[in-house]
Enzyme design. Structure first.
Site, PDB file in Angstrom:
ATOM      1  N   SER A  56      45.790  30.782  10.222  1.00 31.56           N
ATOM      2  CA  SER A  56      44.901  31.826  10.736  1.00 31.56           C
ATOM      3  C   SER A  56      43.498  31.276  10.986  1.00 31.56           C
ATOM      4  CB  SER A  56      44.833  32.980   9.743  1.00 31.56           C
ATOM      5  OG  SER A  56      46.127  33.324   9.298  1.00 31.56           O
TER       6      SER A  56
HETATM    7  N1  SAH Z   1      48.124  32.355   5.459  1.00 34.58           N
HETATM    8  C1  SAH Z   1      48.801  31.425   6.305  1.00 34.58           C
HETATM    9  C2  SAH Z   1      49.104  32.052   7.623  1.00 34.58           C
HETATM   10  C3  SAH Z   1      50.472  31.738   8.084  1.00 34.58           C
HETATM   11  S1  SAH Z   1      51.045  32.662   9.455  1.00 34.58           S
HETATM   12  C4  SAH Z   1      48.007  30.155   6.433  1.00 34.58           C
HETATM   13  O1  SAH Z   1      46.895  30.056   5.897  1.00 34.58           O
HETATM   14  O2  SAH Z   1      48.500  29.228   7.049  1.00 34.58           O
HETATM   15  C5  SAH Z   1      51.958  33.927   8.668  1.00 34.58           C
HETATM   16  C6  SAH Z   1      53.169  33.507   7.923  1.00 34.58           C
HETATM   17  O3  SAH Z   1      53.847  34.707   7.539  1.00 34.58           O
HETATM   18  C7  SAH Z   1      54.206  32.714   8.720  1.00 34.58           C
HETATM   19  O4  SAH Z   1      54.403  31.496   8.090  1.00 34.58           O
HETATM   20  C8  SAH Z   1      55.456  33.581   8.669  1.00 34.58           C
HETATM   21  O5  SAH Z   1      56.655  32.846   8.567  1.00 34.58           O
HETATM   22  C9  SAH Z   1      55.214  34.406   7.433  1.00 34.58           C
HETATM   23  N2  SAH Z   1      55.974  35.647   7.331  1.00 34.58           N
HETATM   24  C10 SAH Z   1      56.300  36.548   8.283  1.00 34.58           C
HETATM   25  N3  SAH Z   1      57.042  37.532   7.763  1.00 34.58           N
HETATM   26  C11 SAH Z   1      57.197  37.247   6.428  1.00 34.58           C
HETATM   27  C12 SAH Z   1      57.883  37.867   5.356  1.00 34.58           C
HETATM   28  N4  SAH Z   1      58.581  38.996   5.497  1.00 34.58           N
HETATM   29  N5  SAH Z   1      57.810  37.297   4.137  1.00 34.58           N
HETATM   30  C13 SAH Z   1      57.123  36.153   3.936  1.00 34.58           C
HETATM   31  N6  SAH Z   1      56.475  35.503   4.921  1.00 34.58           N
HETATM   32  C14 SAH Z   1      56.509  36.047   6.162  1.00 34.58           C
END
Ligand code: SAH
Length: 298
Positions: A145
């Protein structure tokens, strides 16, 4: 224009005089190129095929030090090229100032942004963009993000309090960057990722930081993580059509949830849910753009 107040944390240190005198290597600093040290080869063994080898971080540098007279002490090669640490600290300080200028004031959030090296969470080809206020690909169609948005959400999560949060649940570990930030702001962090590949990647990325209060979980975060409940705070980095009921159930009374969610017009919006003794208070804030919240694991 009013200048933003100085940060209440140690920022860029003045470069050492020697470093200031000569031009600094670009960020990331590169190891000096040089011929690899000759290696004795057993003529009985077949010659290995030629391939391009990237120099490992340290050892070969020491091995290539030329004919030093016996009395001269050869410096031990640092674990990483020198300059990277200080330089990234200064670049990070600039990122933090920009985020401050966007209106983030929480000292703990700013300190965490200054402390956590975002460049360790992105592929080497993207390292030069690590401190720009932009989301970047982390593989499997997901993104790290934007730091500005992460900061905004963490400030909301802290809800005006400067003391550490208790137990926090993060949905969407991704590369682990936000999880590392939260571990500076909370006593204990549970972070769930539904994609095995990213769960493992985040574990690798985070090993360097040795954050003993951070627990990485592989699973469907839409179900929350009941074993750790109740949570003082819950934060999601992926947006669904609704805020799952499990999250609200697992939030402590007095706790706060911050997540993106799809609104009536199909766009995403930041949602804050406060669980009070007399019920749920829901606030809808600015538009955001996060990857979709999906159910199940993959
Ligand atoms: N906070 C992260 C952002 C990653 S993007 C960072 O700093 O990099 C959001 C993430 O949410 C993705 O990796 C995606 O696979 C995950 N995601 C989506 N739905 C989800 C769910 N139901 N449970 C766990 N993770 C999920």
């Amino acid at each position: 224009m009013k200048r933003p107040a100085p940060l209440p944390l140690p920022l860029a240190q003045a470069p050492a005089p020697a470093a200031a005198a000569k031009p600094r290597p670009g960020f990331p600093a590169r190891l000096p190129a040089g011929a690899p040290a000759p290696v004795a080869r057993n003529p009985q063994q077949p010659r290995p095929p030629l391939r391009t080898v990237t120099a490992p971080a340290a050892a070969p540098v020491a091995a290539r030090v030329p004919v030093a007279p016996a009395a001269v002490r050869v410096p031990v090669a640092p674990a990483r090229p020198s300059g990277v640490g200080m330089e990234s600290q200064a670049v990070r300080a600039a990122m933090v100032r920009k985020i401050q200028a966007q209106g983030v004031t929480h000292p703990g959030v700013l300190a965490a942004l200054q402390a956590v090296e975002r460049h360790r969470f992105v592929d080497s080809a993207l390292v030069n963009q690590a401190y720009e206020d932009t989301s970047l690909p982390i593989g499997l169609g997901q993104t790290i993000s934007k730091p500005g948005v992460v900061a905004r959400m963490l400030e909301l999560l802290c809800n005006g309090r400067t003391e550490k949060l208790g137990r926090v649940l993060e949905i969407g570990t991704g590369c682990g960057y936000q999880a590392a930030l939260i571990s500076h702001l909370a006593r204990e962090v549970y972070s769930i990722e539904r994609l095995k590949g990213l769960h493992e990647k985040s574990r690798e990325n985070l090993r360097w930081f040795r954050l003993s209060n951070l627990h990485l979980l592989f699973g469907d975060g839409m179900l929350g993580y009941a074993k750790g409940a109740p949570y003082a705070a819950i934060i999601a980095a992926a947006g669904g059509n609704q805020i799952p009921q499990a999250w609200i159930d697992q939030l402590a009374v007095g706790g706060r949830l911050v997540a993106p969610a799809v609104n009536a017009s199909g766009g995403q919006q930041l949602v804050v849910i406060d669980k009070t003794a007399s019920g749920i208070v829901r606030s809808e804030l600015e538009a955001v753009l996060f990857v979709p919240l999906k159910s199940g694991i993959a």
